[in-house]
Design an enzyme around this catalytic site. Structure first.
Site, short mmCIF file in Angstrom:
data_model
loop_
_atom_site.label_atom_id
_atom_site.label_comp_id
_atom_site.label_asym_id
_atom_site.label_seq_id
_atom_site.Cartn_x
_atom_site.Cartn_y
_atom_site.Cartn_z
NE ARG A 71 -15.40 -8.12 -17.91
CZ ARG A 71 -15.29 -8.94 -16.87
NH1 ARG A 71 -16.48 -9.51 -16.88
NH2 ARG A 71 -14.33 -9.58 -16.18
CE1 TYR A 125 -30.62 0.64 -36.47
CE2 TYR A 125 -29.02 -0.76 -35.67
CZ TYR A 125 -29.40 -0.22 -36.22
OH TYR A 125 -28.13 0.58 -36.27
CG ASP A 202 -36.23 -0.29 -30.29
OD1 ASP A 202 -35.72 0.50 -30.26
OD2 ASP A 202 -35.02 -1.06 -31.09
CE LYS A 227 -29.89 5.31 -33.86
NZ LYS A 227 -30.21 4.35 -34.02
#
Ligand SMILES: *Cc1c(COP(=O)(O)O)cnc(C)c1O
Length: 412
Positions: A71, A125, A202, A227
């Site tokens: 983690r 977004y 972004d 993407k």
């Protein structure tokens, strides 16, 4: 490795940086390490590793602390984070997350506190918008929306918003491709150096190949690696990159307890895609450019929304200053609104009607009724998302086949 006289170029570093085949039993490409926990070399090494991960110590240059638990970090994340850095011009460090939204959430949690404000460009977004307007608002963070590309409005909001901690810019905006001037927002932010808001960009739509926000004054670059970075519509991932490792350490400490690090298999897959992201994006951008030019002349098309087809002088100036190529995404505003838009989607033979973008396969969607369906009428008007708008993410097919499919789908 032998000492290099000049720094290696990005396409070389992406294959070599941070990877030692001896740690992968000689494998020429990284192996997958799926272990959740790691054996310490000594109790002292364990103590040191925990001091480092807990932020009670800072690593000395060249130090290679023991791994602890997946983690916090694991070999595939470390290799991926090392190899993605050269792709983002100006970056010194990276962190990987299990989705683009995970990267954005973690970045905002790392720097915002109740009472702070965040400025963000719209349209943005949908998940980011919900995060700011529906979630962060209930935690006492004020969201201030400004229209993408509205440089004057952004300047005014930066100057007049109290306790402004973050300016989150998504450029070009989706699905209208309107660009926001990063250099100008950064310059205005620097007018208050004592409490300078951080610039987050972004960069999913044009990065890492065509737009380099860290060179334009941004502090942090965020990606949906789902993407273009991964490029095959087969995994979810997110990345944050910065030139200031201290900023990324803040995100890392949040990632440690949020548990949203990218898992080893996905890290390995994404790592394999990095050497080709520039090739894929260049090919897709060339395809999109050729198609956009020709389809603009079709009588069914009212307007093509694409950086290479900008007609607004300010938008042209921003594009020329901040992007190398127009990219693989454009939108068509069709005459007659929703019925012709739906007819277009139904008639496509080669190309799929699906959301998402940045894959080697071409995808088309109707933002008004899908990705942006939560907008109010006012938001649709402000964002310029009309009933006749279809968004196209162009892939790496032969552009002539795609154009033919679009033209037959536009015909009566
Ligand atoms: C897809 C996308 C996101 C969200 O990324 P996920 O990987 O789906 O969580 C964020 N920003 C932009 C611009 C996107 O296209």
């Amino acid at each position: 490795m032998a000492e290099q006289k000049t720094p290696l170029h990005a396409p070389t570093q992406v294959l070599t940086r941070g990877f030692d085949p001896r740690l992968s039993v000689g494998s020429a490409r990284p192996a997958v390490f799926r272990s959740s926990t790691y054996v310490f070399s000594s109790p002292e090494a364990a103590e040191r590793a925990f001091d480092l991960v807990g932020g009670r110590a800072t690593p000395v240059p060249g130090e290679q602390p023991d791994l602890i638990y997946s983690r916090f970090n694991h070999p595939n994340a470390e290799i991926l984070e090392a190899q993605i850095v050269p792709l983002e011009t100006g970056a010194k460090a990276a962190l990987v997350f299990n989705s683009g939204m995970a990267a954005i959430v973690t970045a905002l949690f790392a720097v915002l506190a109740p009472g702070d404000a965040i400025l963000y460009t719209v349209p943005i977004y949908g998940g980011t918008q919900k995060l700011i307007e529906d979630f962060l608002a209930t935690w006492g963070v004020t969201g201030v929306a400004v229209r993408a590309g509205d440089s004057v409005g952004i300047d005014e909001a930066i100057r007049s918003t109290p306790k402004l901690r973050v300016i989150l810019i998504e450029t070009p905006a989706n699905p209208t491709l309107v660009m926001t001037d990063i250099v100008r927002a950064a310059a205005t932010a620097w007018e208050r150096p004592e409490a300078r808001p951080l610039i987050f960009v972004d960069n999913t739509m044009l990065g890492p190949a065509f737009q380099h926000p860290l060179q334009l004054g941004a502090d942090l670059v965020l990606y949906s690696a789902t993407k273009f970075l991964s490029g095959f519509s087969d995994l979810l991932g997110g990345v944050a990159l910065a030139h200031d490792p201290a900023l990324l350490r803040k995100l890392r400490s949040k990632r440690n307890f949020l548990g949203n690090i990218l898992q080893p298999d996905e890290c390995w897959m994404l790592n394999q895609r990095l050497p080709t992201v520039g090739l894929r994006m260049n090919r897709a951008s060339k395809n999109a450019h050729r198609i956009a030019e020709r389809i603009a002349m079709h009588p069914a098309v009212k307007k093509v929304l694409y950086p290479a087809q900008f007609d607004d002088p300010t938008q042209i100036q921003i594009r020329n200053a901040q992007c190398d190529y127009p990219g693989a995404v454009f939108s068509l505003d069709l005459h007659g609104g929703k019925p012709p838009a739906f007819a277009f989607l139904r008639k496509l033979k080669l190309v799929y009607n699906a959301v998402s973008l940045g894959g080697v396969e071409t995808l088309v969607c109707h933002p008004r009724t899908t990705t942006h369906s939560g907008f109010t009428e006012k938001q649709f008007v402000e964002a310029g998302i009309t009933e006749g708008l279809v968004r196209i993410s162009v892939g790496t097919e032969d552009w002539r086949d795609l154009l033919q499919d679009f033209e037959q789908a536009l015909s009566e």
